[in-house]
Write a protein that holds these residues in place. Structure first.
Motif, PDB file in Angstrom:
ATOM      1  N   ASN A  47       1.058 -22.090  20.604  1.00 40.13           N
ATOM      2  CA  ASN A  47       2.131 -22.894  20.021  1.00 40.13           C
ATOM      3  C   ASN A  47       2.374 -22.508  18.562  1.00 40.13           C
ATOM      4  O   ASN A  47       3.509 -22.537  18.072  1.00 40.13           O
ATOM      5  CB  ASN A  47       1.798 -24.377  20.118  1.00 40.13           C
ATOM      6  N   LYS A  48       1.301 -22.116  17.851  1.00 33.07           N
ATOM      7  CA  LYS A  48       1.448 -21.655  16.467  1.00 33.07           C
ATOM      8  C   LYS A  48       2.291 -20.373  16.404  1.00 33.07           C
ATOM      9  O   LYS A  48       3.071 -20.178  15.460  1.00 33.07           O
ATOM     10  CB  LYS A  48       0.078 -21.419  15.830  1.00 33.07           C
ATOM     11  N   ASP A  49       2.114 -19.503  17.388  1.00 33.81           N
ATOM     12  CA  ASP A  49       2.932 -18.294  17.439  1.00 33.81           C
ATOM     13  C   ASP A  49       4.413 -18.648  17.629  1.00 33.81           C
ATOM     14  O   ASP A  49       5.298 -18.047  17.010  1.00 33.81           O
ATOM     15  CB  ASP A  49       2.466 -17.386  18.579  1.00 33.81           C
ATOM     16  N   ILE A  50       4.673 -19.620  18.497  1.00 35.43           N
ATOM     17  CA  ILE A  50       6.063 -20.039  18.715  1.00 35.43           C
ATOM     18  C   ILE A  50       6.616 -20.660  17.438  1.00 35.43           C
ATOM     19  O   ILE A  50       7.776 -20.419  17.065  1.00 35.43           O
ATOM     20  CB  ILE A  50       6.144 -21.027  19.895  1.00 35.43           C
ATOM     21  N   GLU A  51       5.810 -21.467  16.758  1.00 40.07           N
ATOM     22  CA  GLU A  51       6.246 -22.060  15.483  1.00 40.07           C
ATOM     23  C   GLU A  51       6.548 -20.968  14.453  1.00 40.07           C
ATOM     24  O   GLU A  51       7.484 -21.088  13.658  1.00 40.07           O
ATOM     25  CB  GLU A  51       5.173 -22.997  14.948  1.00 40.07           C
ATOM     26  N   GLN A  52       5.758 -19.897  14.453  1.00 36.36           N
ATOM     27  CA  GLN A  52       6.004 -18.781  13.538  1.00 36.36           C
ATOM     28  C   GLN A  52       7.376 -18.171  13.787  1.00 36.36           C
ATOM     29  O   GLN A  52       8.125 -17.876  12.843  1.00 36.36           O
ATOM     30  CB  GLN A  52       4.920 -17.719  13.705  1.00 36.36           C
ATOM     31  N   LEU A  53       7.731 -17.984  15.058  1.00 38.00           N
ATOM     32  CA  LEU A  53       9.037 -17.422  15.392  1.00 38.00           C
ATOM     33  C   LEU A  53      10.162 -18.389  15.034  1.00 38.00           C
ATOM     34  O   LEU A  53      11.229 -17.973  14.567  1.00 38.00           O
ATOM     35  CB  LEU A  53       9.084 -17.073  16.883  1.00 38.00           C
ATOM     36  N   LEU A  54       9.927 -19.690  15.256  1.00 38.68           N
ATOM     37  CA  LEU A  54      10.928 -20.684  14.867  1.00 38.68           C
ATOM     38  C   LEU A  54      11.160 -20.668  13.356  1.00 38.68           C
ATOM     39  O   LEU A  54      12.302 -20.707  12.882  1.00 38.68           O
ATOM     40  CB  LEU A  54      10.484 -22.078  15.325  1.00 38.68           C
ATOM     41  N   ASN A  55      10.080 -20.612  12.604  1.00 37.10           N
ATOM     42  CA  ASN A  55      10.204 -20.563  11.144  1.00 37.10           C
ATOM     43  C   ASN A  55      10.920 -19.291  10.692  1.00 37.10           C
ATOM     44  O   ASN A  55      11.652 -19.300   9.700  1.00 37.10           O
ATOM     45  CB  ASN A  55       8.825 -20.642  10.498  1.00 37.10           C
ATOM     46  N   PHE A  56      10.711 -18.198  11.420  1.00 36.72           N
ATOM     47  CA  PHE A  56      11.346 -16.930  11.057  1.00 36.72           C
ATOM     48  C   PHE A  56      12.864 -17.022  11.140  1.00 36.72           C
ATOM     49  O   PHE A  56      13.574 -16.428  10.311  1.00 36.72           O
ATOM     50  CB  PHE A  56      10.837 -15.817  11.977  1.00 36.72           C
ATOM     51  N   ILE A  57      13.374 -17.769  12.121  1.00 39.46           N
ATOM     52  CA  ILE A  57      14.834 -17.892  12.257  1.00 39.46           C
ATOM     53  C   ILE A  57      15.350 -19.149  11.564  1.00 39.46           C
ATOM     54  O   ILE A  57      16.526 -19.490  11.674  1.00 39.46           O
ATOM     55  CB  ILE A  57      15.257 -17.887  13.739  1.00 39.46           C
ATOM     56  N   GLY A  58      14.459 -19.878  10.863  1.00 43.43           N
ATOM     57  CA  GLY A  58      14.888 -21.025  10.078  1.00 43.43           C
ATOM     58  C   GLY A  58      15.054 -22.301  10.861  1.00 43.43           C
ATOM     59  O   GLY A  58      15.932 -23.115  10.549  1.00 43.43           O
ATOM     60  N   VAL A  59      14.224 -22.514  11.869  1.00 44.89           N
ATOM     61  CA  VAL A  59      14.314 -23.712  12.710  1.00 44.89           C
ATOM     62  C   VAL A  59      12.995 -24.454  12.665  1.00 44.89           C
ATOM     63  O   VAL A  59      11.921 -23.834  12.656  1.00 44.89           O
ATOM     64  CB  VAL A  59      14.680 -23.341  14.165  1.00 44.89           C
ATOM     65  N   LYS A  60      13.053 -25.768  12.658  1.00 44.25           N
ATOM     66  CA  LYS A  60      11.840 -26.581  12.630  1.00 44.25           C
ATOM     67  C   LYS A  60      11.179 -26.633  14.010  1.00 44.25           C
ATOM     68  O   LYS A  60      11.838 -26.606  15.034  1.00 44.25           O
ATOM     69  CB  LYS A  60      12.167 -28.003  12.181  1.00 44.25           C
ATOM     70  N   SER A  61       9.865 -26.752  13.968  1.00 41.27           N
ATOM     71  CA  SER A  61       9.109 -26.940  15.199  1.00 41.27           C
ATOM     72  C   SER A  61       9.209 -28.396  15.655  1.00 41.27           C
ATOM     73  O   SER A  61       9.384 -29.307  14.850  1.00 41.27           O
ATOM     74  CB  SER A  61       7.643 -26.564  14.968  1.00 41.27           C
ATOM     75  N   LEU A  62       9.101 -28.594  16.970  1.00 41.51           N
ATOM     76  CA  LEU A  62       9.140 -29.947  17.525  1.00 41.51           C
ATOM     77  C   LEU A  62       7.775 -30.622  17.515  1.00 41.51           C
ATOM     78  O   LEU A  62       7.668 -31.786  17.857  1.00 41.51           O
ATOM     79  CB  LEU A  62       9.677 -29.904  18.966  1.00 41.51           C
ATOM     80  N   GLY A  63       6.737 -29.902  17.144  1.00 41.63           N
ATOM     81  CA  GLY A  63       5.411 -30.506  17.075  1.00 41.63           C
ATOM     82  C   GLY A  63       4.356 -29.604  17.671  1.00 41.63           C
ATOM     83  O   GLY A  63       4.653 -28.642  18.376  1.00 41.63           O
ATOM     84  N   PRO A  64       3.081 -29.910  17.399  1.00 41.27           N
ATOM     85  CA  PRO A  64       1.986 -29.037  17.828  1.00 41.27           C
ATOM     86  C   PRO A  64       1.661 -29.103  19.318  1.00 41.27           C
ATOM     87  O   PRO A  64       0.949 -28.265  19.819  1.00 41.27           O
ATOM     88  CB  PRO A  64       0.800 -29.532  16.991  1.00 41.27           C
ATOM     89  N   ARG A  65       2.171 -30.106  20.032  1.00 39.21           N
ATOM     90  CA  ARG A  65       1.815 -30.255  21.454  1.00 39.21           C
ATOM     91  C   ARG A  65       3.007 -30.014  22.371  1.00 39.21           C
ATOM     92  O   ARG A  65       3.002 -30.464  23.520  1.00 39.21           O
ATOM     93  CB  ARG A  65       1.251 -31.652  21.695  1.00 39.21           C
ATOM     94  N   HIS A  66       4.017 -29.362  21.882  1.00 43.30           N
ATOM     95  CA  HIS A  66       5.226 -29.163  22.675  1.00 43.30           C
ATOM     96  C   HIS A  66       5.490 -27.678  22.850  1.00 43.30           C
ATOM     97  O   HIS A  66       6.401 -27.108  22.258  1.00 43.30           O
ATOM     98  CB  HIS A  66       6.415 -29.844  21.996  1.00 43.30           C
ATOM     99  N   VAL A  67       4.666 -27.035  23.679  1.00 38.10           N
ATOM    100  CA  VAL A  67       4.757 -25.591  23.870  1.00 38.10           C
ATOM    101  C   VAL A  67       6.086 -25.211  24.504  1.00 38.10           C
ATOM    102  O   VAL A  67       6.849 -24.392  23.969  1.00 38.10           O
ATOM    103  CB  VAL A  67       3.576 -25.088  24.729  1.00 38.10           C
ATOM    104  N   LEU A  68       6.392 -25.830  25.660  1.00 42.90           N
ATOM    105  CA  LEU A  68       7.630 -25.487  26.346  1.00 42.90           C
ATOM    106  C   LEU A  68       8.858 -25.961  25.572  1.00 42.90           C
ATOM    107  O   LEU A  68       9.886 -25.289  25.553  1.00 42.90           O
ATOM    108  CB  LEU A  68       7.628 -26.088  27.759  1.00 42.90           C
ATOM    109  N   ALA A  69       8.759 -27.126  24.942  1.00 43.07           N
ATOM    110  CA  ALA A  69       9.891 -27.628  24.162  1.00 43.07           C
ATOM    111  C   ALA A  69      10.193 -26.700  22.982  1.00 43.07           C
ATOM    112  O   ALA A  69      11.358 -26.410  22.697  1.00 43.07           O
ATOM    113  CB  ALA A  69       9.592 -29.042  23.665  1.00 43.07           C
ATOM    114  N   ASN A  70       9.157 -26.210  22.314  1.00 45.31           N
ATOM    115  CA  ASN A  70       9.363 -25.271  21.209  1.00 45.31           C
ATOM    116  C   ASN A  70       9.925 -23.944  21.709  1.00 45.31           C
ATOM    117  O   ASN A  70      10.798 -23.346  21.070  1.00 45.31           O
ATOM    118  CB  ASN A  70       8.049 -25.033  20.463  1.00 45.31           C
TER     119      ASN A  70
END
Length: 300
Positions: free
Chosen positions: A261-284
């Motif tokens: 999920n941290k990897d997905i958050e990294q990609l979200l941050n790269f494109i300037g989008v907030k993460s939905l939370g640490p327990r939302h793998v599919l949602a992120n």
């Protein structure tokens, strides 16, 4: 006559002793001069070698200076072109083409691994309007969809087996979750390569037996602070964590899901989008796919 003879004899002996001392001093001087001559020859040879090395370095510096001068001229020309109106327009067009290409490639990932929302007992839909976490800095964001209501390629990702394992745990459910995580890992790996983002936690793909790597977990805590810099390169090794449950141990698998999920958050941050939370793998992942495929991504 005898006294005078003795005096002459003593005087002769004294002169002989002086001559012997002078001879010894002369020999010592010869030895010193010989040593100095040898050192002088060695120093001369070293000086010649140093001169040759310096000459080589000077030639290298001259070549490097010429190359630097050519590179500087090219840079100045490129800057001049960019400062012009046509240069900026051309750069923006190239960036738009690159983003459009990235968007197309990631849309193929979305088709390969569709993340859908489970509406009814046997119904799924894409839920294109679902979300949305916002761009960074925008406080408006809706509540994320429940993790259990999302599927990837028709599979639910249930994290309960990764937090608590018992004799009564459904083994098929565990296998389905491991397969779903393998899909997520592959999708994340593809998206990261298309966006040219090196993942903070690298993945080793293997379907339902995939792994994720962590650098920090393998640093030896016993190493002293003084030798920290020198031991980091030697002691830092990739610690692998399974994206599936091995036996009854769920701790490593739960940590692996957290890193994914941290990897997905990294990609979200790269494109300037907030993460939905640490327990939302599919949602992120869903939000990442939606954001890249939106028209805003090309225009940013």
């Amino acid at each position: 006559m005898t006294l005078q003879g003795d005096l002459v004899k003593n005087e002769s002996l004294n002169k002989l002793n002086e001559l012997e001392e002078m001879r010894e001093r002369l020999e010592a001087r010869k030895v010193v001069m010989a040593n100095m001559s040898t050192r002088c020859k060695v120093a001369t040879e070293d000086a010649k070698k140093q001169e040759e090395m310096l000459s080589t370095e000077v030639r290298s510096l001259l070549v490097a200076g010429t190359s630097l001068s050519v590179a500087r001229k090219r840079l100045q020309e490129a800057n001049r072109l960019l400062t012009e109106e046509r240069g900026c327009v051309k750069l923006k067009n190239v960036q738009r083409k690159l983003r459009a290409r990235q968007q197309y490639m990631i849309s193929q990932v979305s088709l390969l691994y569709p993340v859908k929302i489970l509406v009814g007992p046997a119904q799924e839909q894409e839920l294109e309007s679902y979300s949305s976490s916002s761009r960074l800095g925008n406080p408006s964001a809706s509540k994320p969809v429940n993790q259990g209501s999302l599927t990837i390629l028709g599979l639910n990702l249930t994290l309960l087996p990764f937090t608590k394992m018992s004799f009564f745990t459904d083994k098929k459910e565990v296998q389905r979750s491991a397969t779903a995580l393998g899909y997520v890992a592959h999708a994340v790996s593809l998206i990261a390569s298309y966006l040219q983002v090196p993942l903070r936690y690298p993945l080793r793909l293997g379907g339902s037996r995939s792994y994720i790597n962590d650098h920090a977990s393998s640093i030896d805590p016993a190493s002293s602070d003084l030798s920290l810099d020198t031991t980091l390169s030697a002691n830092v090794k990739l610690a692998e964590f399974p994206l599936f449950v091995e036996g009854q141990d769920t701790t490593r698998a739960a940590y692996a899901v957290f890193l994914l999920n941290k990897d997905i958050e990294q990609l979200l941050n790269f494109i300037g989008v907030k993460s939905l939370g640490p327990r939302h793998v599919l949602a992120n992942l869903k939000e990442l796919l939606r954001s890249v495929q939106s028209s805003e991504y090309i225009d940013t």
